[in-house]
Motif scaffolding. Structure first.
Motif, PDB file in Angstrom:
ATOM      1  N   GLU A  22       0.702  -1.159  -0.123  1.00  0.00           N
ATOM      2  CA  GLU A  22      -0.003  -0.072  -0.055  1.00  0.00           C
ATOM      3  C   GLU A  22       0.933   1.325  -0.079  1.00  0.00           C
ATOM      4  N   GLY A  23       1.983   1.276   0.473  1.00  0.00           N
ATOM      5  CA  GLY A  23       2.765   2.348   0.823  1.00  0.00           C
ATOM      6  C   GLY A  23       3.542   2.745  -0.525  1.00  0.00           C
ATOM      7  N   GLU A  24       4.823   3.623  -0.002  1.00  0.00           N
ATOM      8  CA  GLU A  24       5.760   4.142  -1.213  1.00  0.00           C
ATOM      9  C   GLU A  24       7.017   3.467  -1.248  1.00  0.00           C
ATOM     10  N   ALA A  25       7.494   3.163  -2.316  1.00  0.00           N
ATOM     11  CA  ALA A  25       8.846   2.686  -2.387  1.00  0.00           C
ATOM     12  C   ALA A  25       9.861   4.213  -2.585  1.00  0.00           C
ATOM     13  N   GLU A  26      10.976   4.061  -1.889  1.00  0.00           N
ATOM     14  CA  GLU A  26      11.834   5.378  -2.161  1.00  0.00           C
ATOM     15  C   GLU A  26      13.087   4.558  -2.519  1.00  0.00           C
ATOM     16  N   LEU A  27      13.688   5.181  -3.365  1.00  0.00           N
ATOM     17  CA  LEU A  27      14.948   4.917  -3.674  1.00  0.00           C
ATOM     18  C   LEU A  27      15.793   5.914  -3.574  1.00  0.00           C
ATOM     19  N   VAL A  28      16.946   6.032  -2.639  1.00  0.00           N
ATOM     20  CA  VAL A  28      17.706   7.016  -2.080  1.00  0.00           C
ATOM     21  C   VAL A  28      18.933   7.024  -2.839  1.00  0.00           C
ATOM     22  N   LEU A  29      19.163   8.071  -3.788  1.00  0.00           N
ATOM     23  CA  LEU A  29      20.540   8.219  -4.648  1.00  0.00           C
ATOM     24  C   LEU A  29      21.430   9.262  -4.006  1.00  0.00           C
ATOM     25  N   ARG A  30      21.008   9.714  -2.757  1.00  0.00           N
ATOM     26  CA  ARG A  30      21.623  11.161  -2.427  1.00  0.00           C
ATOM     27  C   ARG A  30      23.322  10.964  -2.468  1.00  0.00           C
ATOM     28  N   ASN A  31      23.605   9.957  -2.004  1.00  0.00           N
ATOM     29  CA  ASN A  31      25.341   9.813  -1.840  1.00  0.00           C
ATOM     30  C   ASN A  31      25.872   9.428  -3.226  1.00  0.00           C
ATOM     31  N   VAL A  32      25.179   9.316  -4.208  1.00  0.00           N
ATOM     32  CA  VAL A  32      25.800   8.607  -5.442  1.00  0.00           C
ATOM     33  C   VAL A  32      26.498  10.017  -6.162  1.00  0.00           C
ATOM     34  N   ARG A  33      27.892   9.500  -6.555  1.00  0.00           N
ATOM     35  CA  ARG A  33      28.850  10.463  -7.217  1.00  0.00           C
ATOM     36  C   ARG A  33      28.955  10.123  -8.534  1.00  0.00           C
ATOM     37  N   PHE A  34      28.742   8.886  -9.177  1.00  0.00           N
ATOM     38  CA  PHE A  34      29.089   8.249 -10.344  1.00  0.00           C
ATOM     39  C   PHE A  34      27.758   7.480 -10.728  1.00  0.00           C
ATOM     40  N   ILE A  35      27.367   7.559 -12.056  1.00  0.00           N
ATOM     41  CA  ILE A  35      26.475   6.640 -12.435  1.00  0.00           C
ATOM     42  C   ILE A  35      26.775   6.241 -13.900  1.00  0.00           C
ATOM     43  N   ASP A  36      26.970   4.922 -14.357  1.00  0.00           N
ATOM     44  CA  ASP A  36      27.348   4.637 -15.630  1.00  0.00           C
ATOM     45  C   ASP A  36      26.099   4.480 -16.304  1.00  0.00           C
ATOM     46  N   PRO A  37      26.187   4.014 -17.877  1.00  0.00           N
ATOM     47  CA  PRO A  37      24.915   3.739 -18.515  1.00  0.00           C
ATOM     48  C   PRO A  37      24.313   2.366 -18.291  1.00  0.00           C
ATOM     49  N   TYR A  38      24.972   1.494 -17.574  1.00  0.00           N
ATOM     50  CA  TYR A  38      24.540   0.202 -17.252  1.00  0.00           C
ATOM     51  C   TYR A  38      23.362   0.493 -15.971  1.00  0.00           C
ATOM     52  N   ALA A  39      24.235   1.283 -14.956  1.00  0.00           N
ATOM     53  CA  ALA A  39      23.549   1.446 -13.801  1.00  0.00           C
ATOM     54  C   ALA A  39      22.116   2.437 -14.151  1.00  0.00           C
ATOM     55  N   LEU A  40      22.131   3.281 -15.106  1.00  0.00           N
ATOM     56  CA  LEU A  40      21.134   4.043 -15.619  1.00  0.00           C
ATOM     57  C   LEU A  40      19.979   3.011 -16.145  1.00  0.00           C
ATOM     58  N   VAL A  41      20.279   2.316 -16.941  1.00  0.00           N
ATOM     59  CA  VAL A  41      19.293   1.469 -17.537  1.00  0.00           C
ATOM     60  C   VAL A  41      18.781   0.368 -16.330  1.00  0.00           C
ATOM     61  N   GLY A  42      19.550  -0.096 -15.448  1.00  0.00           N
ATOM     62  CA  GLY A  42      19.304  -0.778 -14.407  1.00  0.00           C
ATOM     63  C   GLY A  42      18.228  -0.184 -13.632  1.00  0.00           C
ATOM     64  N   LEU A  43      18.598   1.173 -13.180  1.00  0.00           N
ATOM     65  CA  LEU A  43      17.512   2.110 -12.435  1.00  0.00           C
ATOM     66  C   LEU A  43      16.105   2.288 -13.070  1.00  0.00           C
ATOM     67  N   CYS A  44      16.212   2.295 -14.393  1.00  0.00           N
ATOM     68  CA  CYS A  44      15.023   2.383 -14.994  1.00  0.00           C
ATOM     69  C   CYS A  44      14.224   1.073 -14.725  1.00  0.00           C
ATOM     70  N   LEU A  45      14.910  -0.201 -15.180  1.00  0.00           N
ATOM     71  CA  LEU A  45      14.138  -1.500 -14.989  1.00  0.00           C
ATOM     72  C   LEU A  45      13.731  -1.511 -13.344  1.00  0.00           C
ATOM     73  N   ALA A  46      14.486  -1.108 -12.529  1.00  0.00           N
ATOM     74  CA  ALA A  46      14.044  -1.355 -10.957  1.00  0.00           C
ATOM     75  C   ALA A  46      12.764  -0.366 -10.711  1.00  0.00           C
ATOM     76  N   MET A  47      12.881   0.898 -11.168  1.00  0.00           N
ATOM     77  CA  MET A  47      11.862   1.562 -11.063  1.00  0.00           C
ATOM     78  C   MET A  47      10.326   1.131 -11.666  1.00  0.00           C
ATOM     79  N   ARG A  48      10.123   0.496 -13.038  1.00  0.00           N
ATOM     80  CA  ARG A  48       9.326   0.113 -13.496  1.00  0.00           C
ATOM     81  C   ARG A  48       8.896  -1.199 -12.624  1.00  0.00           C
ATOM     82  N   CYS A  49       9.625  -1.931 -12.163  1.00  0.00           N
ATOM     83  CA  CYS A  49       9.491  -3.074 -11.346  1.00  0.00           C
ATOM     84  C   CYS A  49       8.669  -2.733 -10.043  1.00  0.00           C
ATOM     85  N   LEU A  50       9.310  -1.685  -9.296  1.00  0.00           N
ATOM     86  CA  LEU A  50       8.886  -1.289  -8.269  1.00  0.00           C
ATOM     87  C   LEU A  50       7.232  -0.726  -8.383  1.00  0.00           C
TER      88      LEU A  50
END
Length: 176
Positions: A22-50
């Protein structure tokens, strides 16, 4: 954000996706300093799944201005907008111009050209690949993208970026 971390995140998200919350999922990227293309694609997939399991999905963006601007430049916000919200007090510097060293996150669907021309330009101009090698590589990427559409019966994501190995000076391309 490394490939290993994103793989663990995807595995975790996949393990909870069969449940409904019922609630909210929260992905905290606050301390991330580098994101490569693989991580970007993975994050998109994770958001869709969540989004399949949670009523609302929210992304807390990096507090690092350059990383936050990179997300905006790569169209991360646009790609996740139907699955999640991301808000910040930061105003990223975003250019609508094309880049000669990257391909912004592109959704892979049945009607895409899979950015073959843009990938080819990066391979040719940045890595000095021959026309024959460019053709071979872009064919492989195109086939992989077609397989995503044909076999997953869903959409996928593509992102590409050229990097330089600072210790050797050699250029390489990451295709995710």
């Amino acid at each position: 954000l490394s490939a290993e971390v994103v793989d663990h995140l995807l595995a975790h998200v996949q393990s909870i996706s069969a449940n409904s919350f019922e609630g909210e999922a929260e992905l905290v990227l606050r301390n991330v300093r580098f994101i490569d293309p693989y991580a970007l694609v993975g994050l998109c997939l994770a958001m869709r799944c969540l989004k399949k399991s949670f009523k609302d999905v929210r992304v807390i963006p990096p507090d690092n201005f350059e990383t936050f601007s990179y997300l905006a430049f790569m169209n991360f916000n646009e790609q996740i907008s139907s699955f999640a919200t991301m808000s910040s007090d930061l105003s990223p510097v975003v250019s609508g111009e094309m880049s000669d060293v990257l391909v912004k996150i592109t959704q892979i669907g049945s009607d895409n050209n899979f950015q073959e021309e843009a990938i080819g330009a990066i391979l040719n101009n940045q890595l000095n690949f021959s026309e024959e090698d460019v053709g071979s590589y872009t064919t492989v990427v195109s086939e992989l993208c077609h397989n995503i559409v044909d076999h997953s019966e869903d959409t996928g994501y593509l992102a590409v970026q050229r990097y330089v190995n600072h210790s050797t000076g050699r250029r390489f391309v990451m295709i995710a």
